[in-house]
Scaffold this active site. Structure first.
Site, PDB file in Angstrom:
ATOM      1  N   PHE A   1       0.802  -1.218   0.000  1.00 47.93           N
ATOM      2  CA  PHE A   1       0.000   0.000   0.000  1.00 47.93           C
ATOM      3  C   PHE A   1       0.836   1.270   0.000  1.00 47.93           C
ATOM      4  O   PHE A   1       0.359   2.339  -0.410  1.00 47.93           O
ATOM      5  CB  PHE A   1      -0.972  -0.011   1.180  1.00 47.93           C
ATOM      6  CG  PHE A   1      -0.389   0.414   2.506  1.00 47.93           C
ATOM      7  CD1 PHE A   1      -0.564   1.705   2.976  1.00 47.93           C
ATOM      8  CD2 PHE A   1       0.296  -0.488   3.306  1.00 47.93           C
ATOM      9  CE1 PHE A   1      -0.058   2.100   4.209  1.00 47.93           C
ATOM     10  CE2 PHE A   1       0.813  -0.116   4.530  1.00 47.93           C
ATOM     11  CZ  PHE A   1       0.633   1.191   4.985  1.00 47.93           C
ATOM     12  N   LYS A   2       2.096   1.166   0.417  1.00 48.48           N
ATOM     13  CA  LYS A   2       2.942   2.360   0.446  1.00 48.48           C
ATOM     14  C   LYS A   2       3.138   2.963  -0.949  1.00 48.48           C
ATOM     15  O   LYS A   2       3.435   4.148  -1.089  1.00 48.48           O
ATOM     16  CB  LYS A   2       4.302   2.025   1.069  1.00 48.48           C
ATOM     17  CG  LYS A   2       4.238   1.348   2.445  1.00 48.48           C
ATOM     18  CD  LYS A   2       3.663   2.246   3.502  1.00 48.48           C
ATOM     19  CE  LYS A   2       3.522   1.533   4.845  1.00 48.48           C
ATOM     20  NZ  LYS A   2       4.769   1.296   5.539  1.00 48.48           N
ATOM     21  N   ASP A   3       2.964   2.140  -1.987  1.00 46.43           N
ATOM     22  CA  ASP A   3       3.129   2.649  -3.356  1.00 46.43           C
ATOM     23  C   ASP A   3       2.144   3.771  -3.672  1.00 46.43           C
ATOM     24  O   ASP A   3       2.456   4.659  -4.469  1.00 46.43           O
ATOM     25  CB  ASP A   3       2.901   1.522  -4.375  1.00 46.43           C
ATOM     26  CG  ASP A   3       4.055   0.543  -4.446  1.00 46.43           C
ATOM     27  OD1 ASP A   3       5.208   0.956  -4.246  1.00 46.43           O
ATOM     28  OD2 ASP A   3       3.794  -0.649  -4.696  1.00 46.43           O
TER      29      ASP A   3
END
Length: 500
Positions: free
Chosen positions: A116-118
């Site tokens: 999810f950090k993307d």
């Protein structure tokens, strides 16, 4: 056109007279007094919710980001958004919703590093380089970041070879999965560095903050026109983009007729540093019909106890778990929520954080605790994590990673306890192939002998989900970074990298 240029950001520990514009706060990262930047006045969403449903992810992002980043022009924001959310994601939806049984999974792992950090870290480099131009900064920005696994790779992937930037990542050498480590140590780019430390994530995060606020280090780097910033969610440029996918999820639920417009939903969020769930809180403050935000923790359950009792207490054992990105005892972004429940009083917040940092524990007043009513909290142990993976696979033919499993167990416990009929959305934060050992353990009911790529192959033999190319190519990728240092060496190492 510039959107009014009215929104300013202040430190949670300082006064409004030292406030900055959004682009200045993004460049700064952490406030000089150790606080986190928050809007002086929280923006209002004037676009009706019905008009946001059905927008592309890119158009939705523009509608949300322009509220918070109002010193960027529309053209600047569009350029940043277009560059961030393109063919590096494997779906046009960017964050699709998948129904599995009686719950919905918001899949946040379709970007280049499968986590999810993307979503934010594909955007942040573009926001930052634009901010450098806007503020006439012609030096080098050094991104200094601690990671519990996913932020490090996503940040390096976003900033690799971005002009006038350098990025240095610290990770706990025994606190990330084998695939997470392989992703980081093989990262390409002339401006990236990653180092393991003999310590846990809290050690890394504490020392990164200390380096960011070390005036002697800052002065030394200033002579070479180098300025620090951060890619952790302490940077508002990391936090604000995460608001968008809560609206995106809601819009998909309306479009597929799971809910009617204005129906309330519950989001279950696997939580470590508190940025992901805080973005949900900000979405609710903007008017998204969120009934509850479920803070899901693993055995490092400091946040569960905080929401149950109002006591923030880090005086407890640290557990290395199968959900390493949540192996955190000091959740940086909780400070932003604390600032709100303490009536945005920087003196009260500073006193609370000082007590927490020195005594190891601090407790909210009864009045302040009542302002946390939108949150519920559950924690999950190893056996429950494995059971959640196994049951989701068996009952819904859907494979989840251990972090998502923590949120799934929390969601099921909440539904059982409350009998709530509001639709449940579980944030699925990583592709299961990033944690193949745990997934294999859950699916075969015994701890596997296989690890790394052998475990990936074994998992792929059991489930129908294809192994992503961004995982399979790692087996042949060259290891570029293999250094491990002590916590005490972090500051000298940073200086050595930047001055030689």
């Amino acid at each position: 056109m510039v959107y009014g240029m009215t929104l300013q950001y202040r430190s949670t520990r300082g006064n409004e007279s030292n406030s900055l514009t959004a682009s200045q706060a993004i460049l700064q990262g952490l406030a000089p007094d150790g606080g986190l930047y928050v809007p002086v006045i929280f923006p209002k969403l004037t676009t009706p919710l019905k008009d946001l449903v059905g927008l592309s992810y890119q158009d939705l992002a523009l509608q949300i980001l322009k509220l918070f980043l109002d010193d960027y022009t529309e053209a600047e924001l569009k350029a940043c958004i277009t560059a961030a959310y393109g063919d590096q994601f494997d779906t046009n939806l960017i964050t699709p919703v998948h129904q599995a049984g009686n719950v919905n999974y918001l899949e946040l792992y379709h970007g280049p590093t499968l986590a999810f950090k993307d979503i934010a870290l594909q955007l942040l480099p573009h926001l930052m380089t634009t901010a450098m131009t806007k503020n006439n900064y012609d030096g080098q920005i050094t991104i200094l970041t601690a990671t519990s696994g996913d932020t490090g790779k996503a940040a390096m992937a976003g900033f690799a070879d971005v002009p006038n930037t350098r990025i240095i990542i610290f990770y706990p050498k025994d606190g990330v999965s084998a695939i997470q480590k392989q992703q980081m140590v093989t990262q390409t780019g002339d401006n990236v560095n990653v180092l393991g430390i003999d310590g846990n994530f809290d050690d890394a995060q504490r020392n990164v903050k200390a380096i960011l606020n070390d005036s002697a280090i800052q002065a030394q780097l200033a002579t070479q026109n180098i300025q620090f910033s951060s890619a952790n969610s302490i940077n508002i440029g990391r936090l604000i983009p995460q608001i968008v996918y809560y609206f995106a999820a809601y819009g998909q639920l309306v479009q597929n007729k799971t809910i009617a417009l204005n129906d309330e939903v519950v989001f279950s969020v696997p939580t470590g540093n508190f940025g992901d769930i805080l973005a949900g809180w900000y979405a609710k403050k903007l008017g998204l019909p969120i009934k509850r935000l479920l803070c899901a923790s693993n055995e490092n359950n400091i946040l569960t106890d905080f929401f149950h009792t109002g006591q923030y207490n880090k005086k407890r054992a640290f557990h290395v778990t199968s959900s390493p990105s949540m192996d955190i005892l000091v959740s940086s972004n909780l400070e932003r929520l604390l600032f709100e429940v303490l009536d945005e009083d920087p003196t009260a917040l500073s006193a609370f954080m000082q007590e927490f940092e020195t005594a190891g524990s601090a407790t909210l007043s009864t009045t302040a605790k009542t302002k946390l009513a939108d949150f519920v909290a559950y924690d999950t142990d190893q056996a429950q994590t494995l059971a959640a993976i196994r049951q989701t696979q068996t009952q819904a033919n859907y494979t989840i990673d251990p972090h998502t499993a923590v949120a799934t167990h929390g969601a099921m416990a909440y539904l059982k306890d409350t009998k709530d009929t509001a639709p449940m959305v579980i944030l699925s934060t990583a592709n299961p192939y990033k944690f193949p050992e745990t997934v294999l353990w859950a699916l075969t009911a015994h701890k596997p002998l296989e690890s790394g790529f052998e475990a990936i192959q074994a998992v792929s033999n059991v489930i129908s989900l294809p192994v992503p190319k961004n995982i399979s190519h790692l087996k042949r990728a060259k290891v570029r970074f293999d250094q491990t240092i002590s916590v005490a060496q972090m500051a000298p190492t940073v200086l050595n990298i930047l001055t030689h």
